[in-house]
Design an enzyme around this catalytic site. Sequence first.
Site, PDB file in Angstrom:
ATOM      1  N   MET A 150      33.029  41.731  34.049  1.00  0.00           N
ATOM      2  CA  MET A 150      33.138  42.907  34.569  1.00  0.00           C
ATOM      3  C   MET A 150      32.126  44.113  33.630  1.00  0.00           C
ATOM      4  O   MET A 150      31.974  44.055  32.735  1.00  0.00           O
ATOM      5  CB  MET A 150      34.568  43.633  34.257  1.00  0.00           C
ATOM      6  CG  MET A 150      35.382  42.475  35.184  1.00  0.00           C
ATOM      7  SD  MET A 150      37.310  43.459  34.937  1.00  0.00           S
ATOM      8  CE  MET A 150      38.081  41.920  35.643  1.00  0.00           C
TER       9      MET A 150
ATOM     10  N   MET B  27      31.895  40.427  38.750  1.00  0.00           N
ATOM     11  CA  MET B  27      32.301  42.022  39.302  1.00  0.00           C
ATOM     12  C   MET B  27      31.190  42.930  38.688  1.00  0.00           C
ATOM     13  O   MET B  27      31.460  43.723  37.722  1.00  0.00           O
ATOM     14  CB  MET B  27      33.813  42.158  39.126  1.00  0.00           C
ATOM     15  CG  MET B  27      34.453  41.613  39.787  1.00  0.00           C
ATOM     16  SD  MET B  27      36.169  41.385  39.171  1.00  0.00           S
ATOM     17  CE  MET B  27      35.904  39.952  37.950  1.00  0.00           C
TER      18      MET B  27
ATOM     19  N   ASP C  14      42.247  35.135  44.734  1.00  0.00           N
ATOM     20  CA  ASP C  14      42.192  35.740  43.385  1.00  0.00           C
ATOM     21  C   ASP C  14      42.797  36.871  43.333  1.00  0.00           C
ATOM     22  O   ASP C  14      42.363  37.883  43.928  1.00  0.00           O
ATOM     23  CB  ASP C  14      40.704  35.815  42.865  1.00  0.00           C
ATOM     24  CG  ASP C  14      40.385  36.162  41.345  1.00  0.00           C
ATOM     25  OD1 ASP C  14      41.648  36.201  40.854  1.00  0.00           O
ATOM     26  OD2 ASP C  14      39.429  36.704  41.020  1.00  0.00           O
ATOM     27  N   GLY C  15      44.123  36.999  42.479  1.00  0.00           N
ATOM     28  CA  GLY C  15      44.610  38.305  42.284  1.00  0.00           C
ATOM     29  C   GLY C  15      46.018  37.974  42.604  1.00  0.00           C
ATOM     30  O   GLY C  15      46.330  37.780  43.962  1.00  0.00           O
ATOM     31  N   GLY C  16      46.974  38.094  41.622  1.00  0.00           N
ATOM     32  CA  GLY C  16      48.332  38.133  42.018  1.00  0.00           C
ATOM     33  C   GLY C  16      49.023  36.912  42.352  1.00  0.00           C
ATOM     34  O   GLY C  16      50.046  36.739  43.157  1.00  0.00           O
TER      35      GLY C  16
ATOM     36  N   HIS D  94      38.039  30.134  35.093  1.00  0.00           N
ATOM     37  CA  HIS D  94      37.653  31.303  35.789  1.00  0.00           C
ATOM     38  C   HIS D  94      37.369  32.373  34.920  1.00  0.00           C
ATOM     39  O   HIS D  94      38.154  32.865  34.053  1.00  0.00           O
ATOM     40  CB  HIS D  94      38.696  31.568  36.835  1.00  0.00           C
ATOM     41  CG  HIS D  94      38.331  32.858  37.756  1.00  0.00           C
ATOM     42  ND1 HIS D  94      37.503  32.638  39.034  1.00  0.00           N
ATOM     43  CD2 HIS D  94      38.690  33.988  37.721  1.00  0.00           C
ATOM     44  CE1 HIS D  94      37.683  33.904  39.528  1.00  0.00           C
ATOM     45  NE2 HIS D  94      38.005  34.713  38.801  1.00  0.00           N
TER      46      HIS D  94
ATOM     47  N   MET E 183      39.422  38.126  47.684  1.00  0.00           N
ATOM     48  CA  MET E 183      40.313  39.028  46.640  1.00  0.00           C
ATOM     49  C   MET E 183      41.477  39.230  47.288  1.00  0.00           C
ATOM     50  O   MET E 183      41.489  39.946  48.278  1.00  0.00           O
ATOM     51  CB  MET E 183      39.473  40.088  46.256  1.00  0.00           C
ATOM     52  CG  MET E 183      38.223  39.814  45.272  1.00  0.00           C
ATOM     53  SD  MET E 183      38.604  38.985  43.708  1.00  0.00           S
ATOM     54  CE  MET E 183      39.838  40.062  43.063  1.00  0.00           C
TER      55      MET E 183
ATOM     56  N   GLY F 119      39.306  44.435  39.133  1.00  0.00           N
ATOM     57  CA  GLY F 119      39.054  45.098  38.144  1.00  0.00           C
ATOM     58  C   GLY F 119      40.290  44.828  37.141  1.00  0.00           C
ATOM     59  O   GLY F 119      39.718  44.778  35.648  1.00  0.00           O
ATOM     60  N   PHE F 120      41.321  44.286  37.043  1.00  0.00           N
ATOM     61  CA  PHE F 120      42.529  43.976  36.358  1.00  0.00           C
ATOM     62  C   PHE F 120      43.387  42.765  36.515  1.00  0.00           C
ATOM     63  O   PHE F 120      43.362  42.566  37.830  1.00  0.00           O
ATOM     64  CB  PHE F 120      43.278  45.400  36.345  1.00  0.00           C
ATOM     65  CG  PHE F 120      42.594  46.614  35.786  1.00  0.00           C
ATOM     66  CD1 PHE F 120      42.067  46.912  34.758  1.00  0.00           C
ATOM     67  CD2 PHE F 120      42.046  47.381  36.635  1.00  0.00           C
ATOM     68  CE1 PHE F 120      41.340  47.983  34.223  1.00  0.00           C
ATOM     69  CE2 PHE F 120      41.283  48.576  36.483  1.00  0.00           C
ATOM     70  CZ  PHE F 120      40.885  48.849  34.936  1.00  0.00           C
ATOM     71  N   GLY F 121      43.889  42.292  35.556  1.00  0.00           N
ATOM     72  CA  GLY F 121      44.597  41.370  35.902  1.00  0.00           C
ATOM     73  C   GLY F 121      46.062  41.825  36.065  1.00  0.00           C
ATOM     74  O   GLY F 121      46.151  42.945  35.785  1.00  0.00           O
ATOM     75  N   GLY F 122      47.142  40.933  36.509  1.00  0.00           N
ATOM     76  CA  GLY F 122      48.250  41.321  36.232  1.00  0.00           C
ATOM     77  C   GLY F 122      48.834  42.430  37.499  1.00  0.00           C
ATOM     78  O   GLY F 122      49.879  43.054  37.557  1.00  0.00           O
TER      79      GLY F 122
ATOM     80  N   SER G 286      42.362  31.959  35.177  1.00  0.00           N
ATOM     81  CA  SER G 286      41.363  33.014  34.821  1.00  0.00           C
ATOM     82  C   SER G 286      41.981  33.416  33.199  1.00  0.00           C
ATOM     83  O   SER G 286      43.014  33.476  32.872  1.00  0.00           O
ATOM     84  CB  SER G 286      41.694  34.367  35.568  1.00  0.00           C
ATOM     85  OG  SER G 286      41.341  35.433  34.671  1.00  0.00           O
TER      86      SER G 286
ATOM     87  N   ASP H 211      36.005  36.200  34.271  1.00  0.00           N
ATOM     88  CA  ASP H 211      35.927  37.606  34.979  1.00  0.00           C
ATOM     89  C   ASP H 211      35.057  38.413  34.401  1.00  0.00           C
ATOM     90  O   ASP H 211      35.279  39.035  33.144  1.00  0.00           O
ATOM     91  CB  ASP H 211      37.183  38.162  35.202  1.00  0.00           C
ATOM     92  CG  ASP H 211      38.162  37.440  36.128  1.00  0.00           C
ATOM     93  OD1 ASP H 211      37.775  37.266  37.327  1.00  0.00           O
ATOM     94  OD2 ASP H 211      39.023  36.984  35.860  1.00  0.00           O
TER      95      ASP H 211
ATOM     96  N   SER I 225      47.517  36.127  35.055  1.00  0.00           N
ATOM     97  CA  SER I 225      48.833  36.208  34.058  1.00  0.00           C
ATOM     98  C   SER I 225      49.714  35.292  34.275  1.00  0.00           C
ATOM     99  O   SER I 225      50.598  34.744  33.420  1.00  0.00           O
ATOM    100  CB  SER I 225      49.199  37.610  34.598  1.00  0.00           C
ATOM    101  OG  SER I 225      49.107  37.923  35.911  1.00  0.00           O
TER     102      SER I 225
ATOM    103  N   HIS J 108      33.310  34.614  37.900  1.00  0.00           N
ATOM    104  CA  HIS J 108      33.383  35.979  38.938  1.00  0.00           C
ATOM    105  C   HIS J 108      32.708  36.698  38.625  1.00  0.00           C
ATOM    106  O   HIS J 108      33.367  37.649  37.528  1.00  0.00           O
ATOM    107  CB  HIS J 108      34.910  35.821  39.398  1.00  0.00           C
ATOM    108  CG  HIS J 108      35.291  36.911  39.943  1.00  0.00           C
ATOM    109  ND1 HIS J 108      36.507  37.552  40.180  1.00  0.00           N
ATOM    110  CD2 HIS J 108      34.666  37.559  41.201  1.00  0.00           C
ATOM    111  CE1 HIS J 108      36.516  38.381  41.240  1.00  0.00           C
ATOM    112  NE2 HIS J 108      35.322  38.620  41.544  1.00  0.00           N
TER     113      HIS J 108
HETATM  114  O1  LIG Z   1      39.097  39.034  39.148  1.00  0.00           O
HETATM  115  C1  LIG Z   1      40.126  39.288  38.730  1.00  0.00           C
HETATM  116  C2  LIG Z   1      40.798  40.735  38.763  1.00  0.00           C
HETATM  117  O2  LIG Z   1      39.622  41.787  39.032  1.00  0.00           O
HETATM  118  C3  LIG Z   1      41.267  38.153  38.519  1.00  0.00           C
HETATM  119  O3  LIG Z   1      40.537  36.919  38.349  1.00  0.00           O
HETATM  120  C4  LIG Z   1      42.441  38.401  37.585  1.00  0.00           C
HETATM  121  O4  LIG Z   1      42.075  38.136  36.332  1.00  0.00           O
HETATM  122  C5  LIG Z   1      43.690  37.410  37.985  1.00  0.00           C
HETATM  123  O5  LIG Z   1      44.830  37.669  37.214  1.00  0.00           O
HETATM  124  P1  LIG Z   1      46.194  37.713  37.825  1.00  0.00           P
HETATM  125  O6  LIG Z   1      45.970  38.779  38.982  1.00  0.00           O
HETATM  126  O7  LIG Z   1      46.392  36.203  38.255  1.00  0.00           O
HETATM  127  O8  LIG Z   1      47.064  38.277  36.704  1.00  0.00           O
HETATM  128 FE   LIG Z   2      38.484  36.906  39.114  1.00  0.00          FE
END
Ligand SMILES: O=C(CO)[C@@H](O)[C@H](O)COP(=O)(O)O
Ligand SMILES: [Fe+2]
Length: 222
Positions: free
Chosen positions: A36, A67, A174-176, A32, A136, A141-144, A9, A34, A197, A65
């Site tokens: 938003m 959102m 997707d996410g973490g 990817h 998800m 909404g946010f990375g990291g 991403s 994102d 991240s 993706h």
């Molecule tokens: O869609 C999203 C967040 O909403 C993701 O695509 C994040 O951007 C992934 O980032 P990390 O969680 O891997 O840092």
């Molecule tokens: Fe995403």
Amino acid sequence: MGHIQITPSILNADFARLGEEVARIPSADWIHVDVMDNHFVPNLTFGPTMVESLARSTDTPLDAHLMIADADRNAPAYVEAGCGSVTFHVEAARAPVRLAREIRAAGARASMALKPATPIEPYEDLLPELDMLLIMTVEPGFGGQRFLDLCLPKIRRARSMMDKHGIETWLQVDGGVSLETIERCAEAGADVFVAGSAVFSADDPDAMVAALREKATDAADD
Ligand SMILES: O=C(CO)[C@@H](O)[C@H](O)COP(=O)(O)O
Ligand SMILES: [Fe+2]
């Protein structure tokens, strides 16, 4: 289960140098993006014009993706912008079957996303309409953000539904997603992994893509 794919991403990349950032990860299967709208999620990124420029700047296909609210009206623009895969959120779509068919008919892979609290069960019969399902593993909404282990049982249930129907739908998480969490996702049945991240905070982002791929492949083979 399809073959393991890593889709970094760009949310945590330097937006002023996106072309160069994408060039740092040549072994990515997809990029990817994102999208938003500060409405469906409390954050704002970019729209179809920027996605179109990015699509022109790289040979790696784009995995959008979305959102964004009113997915029925807004998603087709991302196929036109050149994305190879377009994911809408079921929570933002009034007619997900019609929308998935429209995305496919326009020439992209159709994908549907579920937020962590959205169950898969009501959508089992809809899975054959999709090329990919995105589960998800953080609130969008946010990375990291920290990976939510509570999503793992849903990934397992989605994979058994796909096996039961004998369909080839890809299962994306997707996410973490990181070197610490990717094995759990692969063991549960995911085969497409978004990492933001983890990739863009690494000294060598392309080496991180390779390391994630190796971990997921080993876990899926076990
Ligand atoms: O869609 C999203 C967040 O909403 C993701 O695509 C994040 O951007 C992934 O980032 P990390 O969680 O891997 O840092
Ligand atoms: Fe995403």
